[in-house]
Design a protein around this motif. Sequence first.
Motif, PDB file in Angstrom:
ATOM      1  N   VAL A  29       3.148  15.802 -43.107  1.00 31.71           N
ATOM      2  CA  VAL A  29       2.918  16.352 -44.444  1.00 31.71           C
ATOM      3  C   VAL A  29       1.467  16.148 -44.849  1.00 31.71           C
ATOM      4  O   VAL A  29       0.802  17.077 -45.314  1.00 31.71           O
ATOM      5  N   THR A  30       0.962  14.957 -44.660  1.00 29.86           N
ATOM      6  CA  THR A  30      -0.416  14.651 -45.049  1.00 29.86           C
ATOM      7  C   THR A  30      -1.412  15.527 -44.299  1.00 29.86           C
ATOM      8  O   THR A  30      -2.328  16.102 -44.901  1.00 29.86           O
ATOM      9  N   ASP A  31      -1.253  15.638 -42.995  1.00 30.61           N
ATOM     10  CA  ASP A  31      -2.175  16.445 -42.181  1.00 30.61           C
ATOM     11  C   ASP A  31      -2.137  17.919 -42.595  1.00 30.61           C
ATOM     12  O   ASP A  31      -3.187  18.559 -42.761  1.00 30.61           O
ATOM     13  N   GLU A  32      -0.956  18.450 -42.764  1.00 25.74           N
ATOM     14  CA  GLU A  32      -0.825  19.867 -43.133  1.00 25.74           C
ATOM     15  C   GLU A  32      -1.306  20.117 -44.563  1.00 25.74           C
ATOM     16  O   GLU A  32      -1.882  21.162 -44.861  1.00 25.74           O
ATOM     17  N   ALA A  33      -1.092  19.163 -45.451  1.00 23.08           N
ATOM     18  CA  ALA A  33      -1.552  19.321 -46.838  1.00 23.08           C
ATOM     19  C   ALA A  33      -3.075  19.391 -46.905  1.00 23.08           C
ATOM     20  O   ALA A  33      -3.627  20.158 -47.703  1.00 23.08           O
ATOM     21  N   VAL A  34      -3.752  18.629 -46.071  1.00 18.99           N
ATOM     22  CA  VAL A  34      -5.222  18.693 -46.010  1.00 18.99           C
ATOM     23  C   VAL A  34      -5.658  20.106 -45.632  1.00 18.99           C
ATOM     24  O   VAL A  34      -6.553  20.687 -46.238  1.00 18.99           O
ATOM     25  N   MET A  35      -5.008  20.673 -44.620  1.00 17.39           N
ATOM     26  CA  MET A  35      -5.333  22.028 -44.197  1.00 17.39           C
ATOM     27  C   MET A  35      -5.033  23.029 -45.308  1.00 17.39           C
ATOM     28  O   MET A  35      -5.821  23.932 -45.583  1.00 17.39           O
TER      29      MET A  35
END
Length: 114
Positions: A29-35
Amino acid sequence: EAFDRVMKRIGPAFSSIRQAVAAPEGKTVTDEAVMLKAAFAEAETFWKKRDKRDAEKWAGAARGQADQLSEAVAKGRWDDAKAAVGALQQSCSACHGAYRQRLEDGSYRIRMGN
């Protein structure tokens, strides 16, 4: 074409986030939210240059919802994360309803007539 590439990054990232929130898998979730935050910032710029204030607002709201999603996951608030996913879906749907047109071949194009 540049905007199409942005949208094609958002779709898979959003799908991944929905699955990761249900799992729950915080790193995904964190990685995709950054994108997503970066992509929605690009979308805001795209719409601002075309003086489409409603679409610019939806992109800004989506960027904020991606940020809320990151914050909720960082705090272990999975119910808040699920709510942010729902709000994000609404922002996307509003803009797509106004500005996305499905073509006969199943692809999409931007509808600028609004």
